[in-house]
Design a protein around this motif. Sequence first.
Motif, PDB file in Angstrom:
ATOM      1  N   GLU A   1       0.866  -1.177   0.000  1.00 22.85           N
ATOM      2  CA  GLU A   1       0.000   0.000   0.000  1.00 22.85           C
ATOM      3  C   GLU A   1       0.905   1.230   0.000  1.00 22.85           C
ATOM      4  O   GLU A   1       1.964   1.226   0.640  1.00 22.85           O
ATOM      5  N   PHE A   2       0.492   2.281  -0.706  1.00 23.25           N
ATOM      6  CA  PHE A   2       1.306   3.492  -0.786  1.00 23.25           C
ATOM      7  C   PHE A   2       0.500   4.717  -0.376  1.00 23.25           C
ATOM      8  O   PHE A   2      -0.661   4.875  -0.774  1.00 23.25           O
ATOM      9  N   VAL A   3       1.137   5.566   0.434  1.00 21.56           N
ATOM     10  CA  VAL A   3       0.589   6.877   0.762  1.00 21.56           C
ATOM     11  C   VAL A   3       1.631   7.883   0.286  1.00 21.56           C
ATOM     12  O   VAL A   3       2.682   8.052   0.906  1.00 21.56           O
ATOM     13  N   LEU A   4       1.355   8.516  -0.851  1.00 18.99           N
ATOM     14  CA  LEU A   4       2.316   9.443  -1.448  1.00 18.99           C
ATOM     15  C   LEU A   4       1.928  10.885  -1.125  1.00 18.99           C
ATOM     16  O   LEU A   4       0.778  11.180  -0.799  1.00 18.99           O
ATOM     17  N   GLY A   5       2.911  11.776  -1.235  1.00 18.32           N
ATOM     18  CA  GLY A   5       2.655  13.177  -0.923  1.00 18.32           C
ATOM     19  C   GLY A   5       2.312  13.377   0.535  1.00 18.32           C
ATOM     20  O   GLY A   5       1.463  14.207   0.878  1.00 18.32           O
ATOM     21  N   ALA A   6       2.981  12.631   1.406  1.00 21.71           N
ATOM     22  CA  ALA A   6       2.676  12.667   2.842  1.00 21.71           C
ATOM     23  C   ALA A   6       3.923  13.019   3.649  1.00 21.71           C
ATOM     24  O   ALA A   6       4.965  12.383   3.497  1.00 21.71           O
ATOM     25  N   ALA A   7       3.797  14.025   4.496  1.00 21.72           N
ATOM     26  CA  ALA A   7       4.912  14.464   5.352  1.00 21.72           C
ATOM     27  C   ALA A   7       4.722  13.908   6.754  1.00 21.72           C
ATOM     28  O   ALA A   7       3.774  14.277   7.461  1.00 21.72           O
ATOM     29  N   VAL A   8       5.603  13.002   7.168  1.00 21.85           N
ATOM     30  CA  VAL A   8       5.512  12.414   8.509  1.00 21.85           C
ATOM     31  C   VAL A   8       5.826  13.489   9.553  1.00 21.85           C
ATOM     32  O   VAL A   8       6.846  14.179   9.466  1.00 21.85           O
ATOM     33  N   GLN A   9       4.940  13.605  10.532  1.00 21.80           N
ATOM     34  CA  GLN A   9       5.104  14.600  11.586  1.00 21.80           C
ATOM     35  C   GLN A   9       5.738  14.012  12.837  1.00 21.80           C
ATOM     36  O   GLN A   9       6.577  14.631  13.483  1.00 21.80           O
ATOM     37  N   SER A  10       5.327  12.796  13.190  1.00 20.48           N
ATOM     38  CA  SER A  10       5.861  12.157  14.399  1.00 20.48           C
ATOM     39  C   SER A  10       5.493  10.684  14.404  1.00 20.48           C
ATOM     40  O   SER A  10       4.632  10.239  13.623  1.00 20.48           O
ATOM     41  N   VAL A  11       6.164   9.941  15.272  1.00 27.87           N
ATOM     42  CA  VAL A  11       5.830   8.538  15.510  1.00 27.87           C
ATOM     43  C   VAL A  11       5.719   8.330  17.012  1.00 27.87           C
ATOM     44  O   VAL A  11       6.670   8.588  17.752  1.00 27.87           O
ATOM     45  N   GLU A  12       4.563   7.882  17.471  1.00 29.35           N
ATOM     46  CA  GLU A  12       4.353   7.590  18.888  1.00 29.35           C
ATOM     47  C   GLU A  12       4.487   6.087  19.105  1.00 29.35           C
ATOM     48  O   GLU A  12       4.000   5.294  18.296  1.00 29.35           O
ATOM     49  N   THR A  13       5.127   5.707  20.194  1.00 27.92           N
ATOM     50  CA  THR A  13       5.231   4.284  20.534  1.00 27.92           C
ATOM     51  C   THR A  13       4.651   4.041  21.918  1.00 27.92           C
ATOM     52  O   THR A  13       4.839   4.839  22.834  1.00 27.92           O
ATOM     53  N   LYS A  14       3.959   2.907  22.045  1.00 29.35           N
ATOM     54  CA  LYS A  14       3.384   2.532  23.331  1.00 29.35           C
ATOM     55  C   LYS A  14       3.085   1.045  23.322  1.00 29.35           C
ATOM     56  O   LYS A  14       2.418   0.547  22.412  1.00 29.35           O
ATOM     57  N   GLY A  15       3.612   0.344  24.317  1.00 27.83           N
ATOM     58  CA  GLY A  15       3.337  -1.080  24.443  1.00 27.83           C
ATOM     59  C   GLY A  15       3.786  -1.899  23.262  1.00 27.83           C
ATOM     60  O   GLY A  15       3.120  -2.870  22.877  1.00 27.83           O
ATOM     61  N   GLY A  16       4.907  -1.527  22.658  1.00 28.30           N
ATOM     62  CA  GLY A  16       5.419  -2.288  21.527  1.00 28.30           C
ATOM     63  C   GLY A  16       4.704  -2.023  20.222  1.00 28.30           C
ATOM     64  O   GLY A  16       4.940  -2.712  19.226  1.00 28.30           O
ATOM     65  N   LYS A  17       3.826  -1.038  20.188  1.00 27.70           N
ATOM     66  CA  LYS A  17       3.126  -0.637  18.970  1.00 27.70           C
ATOM     67  C   LYS A  17       3.512   0.791  18.610  1.00 27.70           C
ATOM     68  O   LYS A  17       4.061   1.526  19.422  1.00 27.70           O
ATOM     69  N   ALA A  18       3.206   1.193  17.395  1.00 31.16           N
ATOM     70  CA  ALA A  18       3.564   2.542  16.954  1.00 31.16           C
ATOM     71  C   ALA A  18       2.404   3.161  16.175  1.00 31.16           C
ATOM     72  O   ALA A  18       1.622   2.463  15.527  1.00 31.16           O
ATOM     73  N   THR A  19       2.324   4.488  16.266  1.00 30.48           N
ATOM     74  CA  THR A  19       1.365   5.256  15.471  1.00 30.48           C
ATOM     75  C   THR A  19       2.136   6.313  14.691  1.00 30.48           C
ATOM     76  O   THR A  19       2.860   7.125  15.279  1.00 30.48           O
ATOM     77  N   VAL A  20       1.999   6.258  13.391  1.00 32.29           N
ATOM     78  CA  VAL A  20       2.675   7.217  12.511  1.00 32.29           C
ATOM     79  C   VAL A  20       1.699   8.339  12.158  1.00 32.29           C
ATOM     80  O   VAL A  20       0.643   8.081  11.571  1.00 32.29           O
ATOM     81  N   HIS A  21       2.049   9.538  12.543  1.00 32.19           N
ATOM     82  CA  HIS A  21       1.215  10.702  12.224  1.00 32.19           C
ATOM     83  C   HIS A  21       1.816  11.430  11.022  1.00 32.19           C
ATOM     84  O   HIS A  21       3.004  11.734  11.008  1.00 32.19           O
ATOM     85  N   TYR A  22       0.989  11.706  10.028  1.00 35.68           N
ATOM     86  CA  TYR A  22       1.488  12.397   8.843  1.00 35.68           C
ATOM     87  C   TYR A  22       0.463  13.408   8.339  1.00 35.68           C
ATOM     88  O   TYR A  22      -0.720  13.370   8.701  1.00 35.68           O
ATOM     89  N   LYS A  23       0.938  14.306   7.480  1.00 34.86           N
ATOM     90  CA  LYS A  23       0.090  15.343   6.903  1.00 34.86           C
ATOM     91  C   LYS A  23       0.136  15.204   5.393  1.00 34.86           C
ATOM     92  O   LYS A  23       1.213  15.160   4.797  1.00 34.86           O
ATOM     93  N   LEU A  24      -1.048  15.122   4.778  1.00 31.58           N
ATOM     94  CA  LEU A  24      -1.123  15.034   3.319  1.00 31.58           C
ATOM     95  C   LEU A  24      -0.889  16.408   2.715  1.00 31.58           C
ATOM     96  O   LEU A  24      -1.572  17.375   3.054  1.00 31.58           O
ATOM     97  N   ARG A  25       0.065  16.489   1.820  1.00 31.33           N
ATOM     98  CA  ARG A  25       0.461  17.782   1.272  1.00 31.33           C
ATOM     99  C   ARG A  25      -0.604  18.393   0.365  1.00 31.33           C
ATOM    100  O   ARG A  25      -0.711  19.611   0.257  1.00 31.33           O
TER     101      ARG A  25
END
Length: 461
Positions: free
Chosen positions: A226-250
Amino acid sequence: MADYDVIVIGSGPGGYVCAIRCAQLGLKTACVEARDTLGGTCLNIGCIPSKALLHATEMLHEAEHNFAEMGLKGKSPSVDWKQMLAYKDKTISQNTGGIEFLFKKNKIDWLKGWGSIPEAGKVKVGDETHNARHIVIASGSEPSALKGVEVDEKTVVTSTGALELGKVPRKMVVIGAGVIGLELGSVYRRLGAEVTVVEFLDQITPTMDGEVAKQFKRMLGKQGFEFVLGAAVQSVETKGGKATVHYKLRKDDSDASLEADTVLVSTGRRPFTDKLGLDALGVELERGMIKTDDHFRTNVAGIYAIGDAIKGPMLAHKAEDEGMACAEGIAGQHPHVNYGVIPSVIYTHPEVAAVGFTEEELKEQGRAYKVGKFPFMGNARAKANFAGEGFVKLLADAETDRILGAHIIGPMAGDLIHEICVAMEFGAAAEDIARTCHAHPTYSEAVREAALACGDGAIHV
């Protein structure tokens, strides 16, 4: 303290090749390396281990998808991840051990530890300082950091951590649609992970020929990427061995996020020159890279630099060429590196390889050119081997027919490209390849057909 003609700092592909070539040319040589094994990033945590995992998972793909059609019946193999990692580690040790053997064979001293240059003509390793008439910096590169993303090499990993995961993740997010991300993403996709690639730009592999990049993305999509293009990653949160990738679509400045078990950060690499003492020496840098002349000399007499530490593509074979040329220059010869004929390869399935100009670059130059293309579906060997996707694309000067570039997506592309590299080194025309007999049935016939397509036309299309 020992005296040397040459001390090379770093034992990656550029460094060890430079050291061996120096020794072959009669120079008393030493190589500084802090790792327990030689070979640098490439052999230890880069090119070689990733290719081992790519090979293993490609065999898995063949067993799961093609064996039955060939009459090879039976239960699909199960994955023993620990054994696969052991196979990868064995591959590493065989290769790094081979470099150590070559050092002994060529009487190269391995100075174990971190090296620095306290002054021109001296290299300090640990508590010892050694004299050298020539010092070659081959210190390589390291993964680039991404603002807002903290790497722990467990949940959020670089290529280093991605080669040592404790288990195959269920969901993986790859930040960056370049070579490293797509290769390692391919490994885990074949192992069953859901892989999503987040890329800042609007296409994958942005330096690639546009037509090839478009086809490549389509093929990877068919494999489940799967591809998400034109996306600027803002941060990555980690908790309990999992991660959440936050990004902004340009395109609309909207916010979005993705959940993952593993996040692979593959946003490029930067030269690694820390602790060498370059600032105190006055060695000139340019955008973080060591500035050199055409003979790899820095602005400080007796100090040279090669490979990822200087400008140019961060490729192991580019570093090797520079290592040999630098050694030969130190020995008084007159070497040359042709930067216009350095191939690049992505070792996914199918492979992608390129050399020379892209169509986009030729259009930007305003240069008249012609295109010869041939699909692998017209190649008998490719069809027999379930490898009919992709094509060979040859670019030649419209007037002289001289080959200007080539782009291959398909089976064994990384090997096929070298016929064209040799042709370009000799200034060959597309017709020269077209009139060269190629064995049948081979994948290489597709290269000849593309060359024929630059003239009166291919035969099998």
